[in-house]
Enzyme design. Sequence first.
Site, short mmCIF file in Angstrom:
data_model
loop_
_atom_site.label_atom_id
_atom_site.label_comp_id
_atom_site.label_asym_id
_atom_site.label_seq_id
_atom_site.Cartn_x
_atom_site.Cartn_y
_atom_site.Cartn_z
N VAL A 1 20.60 42.82 -26.71
CA VAL A 1 20.90 43.39 -25.88
C VAL A 1 22.66 42.97 -25.56
O VAL A 1 22.28 41.39 -25.54
CB VAL A 1 20.08 43.96 -24.44
CG1 VAL A 1 21.54 44.48 -23.61
CG2 VAL A 1 19.33 44.54 -24.93
N TRP B 1 17.47 37.79 -20.59
CA TRP B 1 15.87 38.11 -20.88
C TRP B 1 15.35 36.44 -21.02
O TRP B 1 15.97 35.55 -21.23
CB TRP B 1 16.59 38.31 -22.71
CG TRP B 1 16.40 37.80 -23.77
CD1 TRP B 1 15.10 37.87 -24.21
CD2 TRP B 1 17.56 36.99 -23.97
NE1 TRP B 1 16.32 36.51 -25.25
CE2 TRP B 1 17.26 35.97 -25.16
CE3 TRP B 1 19.22 37.49 -23.88
CZ2 TRP B 1 18.47 35.67 -26.14
CZ3 TRP B 1 20.01 36.65 -24.08
CH2 TRP B 1 19.61 36.24 -25.63
N ASP C 1 23.62 34.70 -21.52
CA ASP C 1 24.67 34.85 -22.08
C ASP C 1 26.05 34.70 -21.31
O ASP C 1 26.23 34.33 -20.34
CB ASP C 1 25.21 36.16 -22.36
CG ASP C 1 24.39 36.63 -23.73
OD1 ASP C 1 23.44 35.60 -23.89
OD2 ASP C 1 24.19 37.80 -24.05
#
Lengths: 396, 172
Positions: free
Chosen positions: B146, B97, B116
């Site tokens: 998410v 993101w 991540d």
Amino acid sequence: MLKIVALAFFGLSFTAQADLPVDLPIVEKLKKPNNAWVWVSDGTGDFSKSRLFDTTSGKMLGMLSTGYWSGGLVLPSHGRDIYAIQTHFSRSTRGQRTDILAIYDPETLLEKGEIEIPPRRMSALIQKGLSSVTADDNFLMVQNFTPAQSISIIDLKNKRFVAEIESPGCTGVYANSSVTFSAICGDGSLMWVQMDATGNVIDKGFTDPFFDSYEDPVAADGVRVDNQWLYASHNGYVYPVDVSNVVPVAVERWSFLTDQERADGWRFGGFNHIDAHPQSRRLFILMQDGGEDSYEEPGKEVWVFNIDSHERIARFDLEHMALGLEVSMEEEPHLYTSAVTFPIPTWAVVMLAVFGHESSLMEIADFGLDIYQADTGKLERTIENATSAPTLLQGW
Amino acid sequence: MSRFDKWLERRARNIARKTSRRFFLAKLGTALVGASAYPLLPIARSQATALASEADPGSPEDCEYWRYCAIDGFLCACCGGTASSCPPGTALSPITWIGTCRNPADGKNYIISYNDCCGQSACRRCQCMRNEGDKPVYLTSQANDVNWCSGSSADMVYNCSIAAIMGVEDEA
């Protein structure tokens, strides 16, 4: 002489008391669920769990282990099963991924079966909106993300995976009728889907956008009241969507904030911020006043609205700040909140926050379950240490 | 897909302009103390992290570090990585993101990729939730709720998050 009498007395009293009976250890079973039972799930743990509490006694009744970053539980109204959408890796934190719908016996909490589904289930902090079950409990829809978006359709009646359909640009799935569902799309529209009686898709399409997803996005945590889904938006509006027919119809939005409250920074808060008690036409929203982008901050009040007149009919100060709420389906409902408390004096909490040690606060925070009277906002009970990371409360 | 691609393209410039220029207190601190009650807090913290470079001020181990304006997760800089690298033994998720954060040193808005790191269990050090400009999950590219390890080629468990500079926002 007195000593001898006393010894004799105590000796007699010891021998008169019967021995404790021998224990025969067993494994408990649950009684028939009632509306005062609530499941508390920590959806983001490496080994997620859902704990069941009786809010009347404050006792924990049992627990289910639900895999990696759980999708929470699915509690069908017929009460014969408990479902849990789960992800597992063959080597715990790595290896082959398997996604299943686990089926549990609601009396023993033992697994009695599973349905393998595509290993693409979306895992996220929020849980409501990532799966939805039809009102007749026949079909379950599960949101997928790879990052291509799709939706898995599962036939609960016949215990089988049916199909996976693309949901391009749309995430957040909501059952509308026994054979229809919709998903929220990034451009503010809805994708709608119609299935046949076996769960296969026979028609689908998109509505026109009904909200501005950047200026005033709705949260994916919708609540169903009769034939409408209600979605709260970041700027303080409720967007109702009528799902009486195959194609959903957006109804005119209404504001749950006055202009002054909006200017003062009031917004909804937490991860599960909205629920309803349809019998009494009440909508409950967890609120905080952190202003723009604060929508996941813990709530400190609950505001209650009449669903039809949109009037605010109550405003409760919470004893403890909360990360989510749930309203029981009792005739005189209770309001459950994921309470955040700290086992240190308030001044110490403030000092830790002021000097930038929020992560230390998170380490010592206790995530409990507060039980309020929904009519009065009076706190009846706090159950401490209910979960490690509150993401979902589900009344049974 | 094309209707969404076109729509996203149309919105992209608008997003970058509007996302994440504010410098709020961390979420929990705000809830406990109230933003208006302690307006000097970010200044106090920048003094505490005076060792950082002048061009890239602040500590990557501090939730208030400027790049973390839209982050939600455990800081990899506290877990064996840095603000832009994953800890050893993890895999970098290629899907991510995006946020836009203002560097207080040069006043420019930088586009930040919040990747991540995956494959070891949750680090659980330096938890940081900022959420500036964060959007619901149906706007996936701006959604920090998410688990971005899931579904990617690094389809494993979540360990921590980084904040890598992708470039300077186009001022046009």
